[in-house]
Design an enzyme around this catalytic site. Structure first.
Site, short mmCIF file in Angstrom:
data_model
loop_
_atom_site.label_atom_id
_atom_site.label_comp_id
_atom_site.label_asym_id
_atom_site.label_seq_id
_atom_site.Cartn_x
_atom_site.Cartn_y
_atom_site.Cartn_z
N PHE A 24 54.64 47.79 42.16
CA PHE A 24 54.63 48.11 43.59
C PHE A 24 55.91 47.59 44.23
O PHE A 24 56.39 46.51 43.89
CB PHE A 24 53.39 47.50 44.25
N ALA A 58 51.47 42.97 42.58
CA ALA A 58 51.49 41.50 42.56
C ALA A 58 50.11 40.90 42.34
O ALA A 58 49.97 39.86 41.69
CB ALA A 58 52.10 40.98 43.86
N GLU A 60 47.77 41.91 40.47
CA GLU A 60 47.40 42.01 39.06
C GLU A 60 48.26 41.13 38.15
O GLU A 60 47.91 40.90 37.00
CB GLU A 60 47.48 43.46 38.59
N ALA A 82 57.09 41.96 44.43
CA ALA A 82 57.46 41.89 45.84
C ALA A 82 56.26 42.24 46.70
O ALA A 82 55.65 43.29 46.53
CB ALA A 82 58.62 42.84 46.15
N VAL A 83 55.93 41.31 47.60
CA VAL A 83 54.87 41.53 48.58
C VAL A 83 55.54 41.50 49.95
O VAL A 83 56.14 40.48 50.32
CB VAL A 83 53.77 40.44 48.49
N THR A 88 48.54 44.12 58.56
CA THR A 88 47.18 43.64 58.31
C THR A 88 47.23 42.33 57.53
O THR A 88 48.28 41.95 57.01
CB THR A 88 46.38 44.68 57.48
N HIS A 90 46.32 41.79 54.65
CA HIS A 90 46.46 42.08 53.22
C HIS A 90 47.55 41.23 52.56
O HIS A 90 47.38 40.72 51.46
CB HIS A 90 46.75 43.58 53.04
N PHE A 115 58.16 31.62 38.99
CA PHE A 115 57.69 32.42 40.11
C PHE A 115 58.84 33.19 40.75
O PHE A 115 59.67 32.62 41.46
CB PHE A 115 57.03 31.51 41.15
#
Length: 158
Positions: A24, A58, A60, A82-83, A88, A90, A115
């Site tokens: 993602f 991320a 998973e 990457a988040v 929201t 989330h 990390f």
């Protein structure tokens, strides 16, 4: 009195490295992967000793990392993803669980888990941290993995 200091180096000992990568936000993540692979190779790791394992995202990454650690065969695992914050909650859930899960795997299996999962507020911040203004966090995670493999080898030799 002379203090003894033990610290890792960036000289790659013989070893294998797994990159567990969330797909993602791939437009950012692929730069992290390139940075990590480049850093490992520049520090003496053969490409044949690097395995890239792709997870959907991320959230998973910790489970895949746990399976990789459980199976053995790698000296360190480098988690990359990457988040990016949205409108929201989330973001908080995914970023928090990913972070906690990776720390648990490292402690449970005694293997370095570096990390390299970006947790950022905007696409611009993600781009900056994947190879522009703020360096490449994938490369930094790879260096962390090298240093930890070296450090743990020294501690185990004592």
């Amino acid at each position: 009195m002379t203090l003894k200091t033990i610290e890792g180096t960036f000289i790659a000992p013989k070893g294998r490295y797994a990159l567990v990568v969330g797909r993602f936000n791939s437009f950012v993540v692929e730069s992290l992967v390139s940075g990590a692979v480049d850093a490992l190779v520049r520090h003496g790791v053969a490409e044949s000793e690097i395995t890239i394992i792709r997870a959907p995202g991320a959230f998973e990454i910790p489970l895949v990392t746990q399976k990789v650690a459980q199976q053995g065969g790698f000296d360190a695992i480098i988690a990359l993803g990457a988040v990016i914050r949205g409108g929201t909650p989330h973001f908080e859930y995914v970023a928090g669980e990913c972070t906690k899960g990776l720390a648990q795997v490292s402690l449970q299996f005694g293997i370095p888990v570096a990390f390299g999962v970006l947790t950022v507020d905007s696409i611009e911040q993600a781009i900056e941290r994947s190879g522009t203004k703020a360096g490449n966090k994938g490369a930094e995670a790879a260096l962390s993995a090298l240093e930890m493999v070296s450090l743990l080898a020294q501690l185990e030799a004592k």
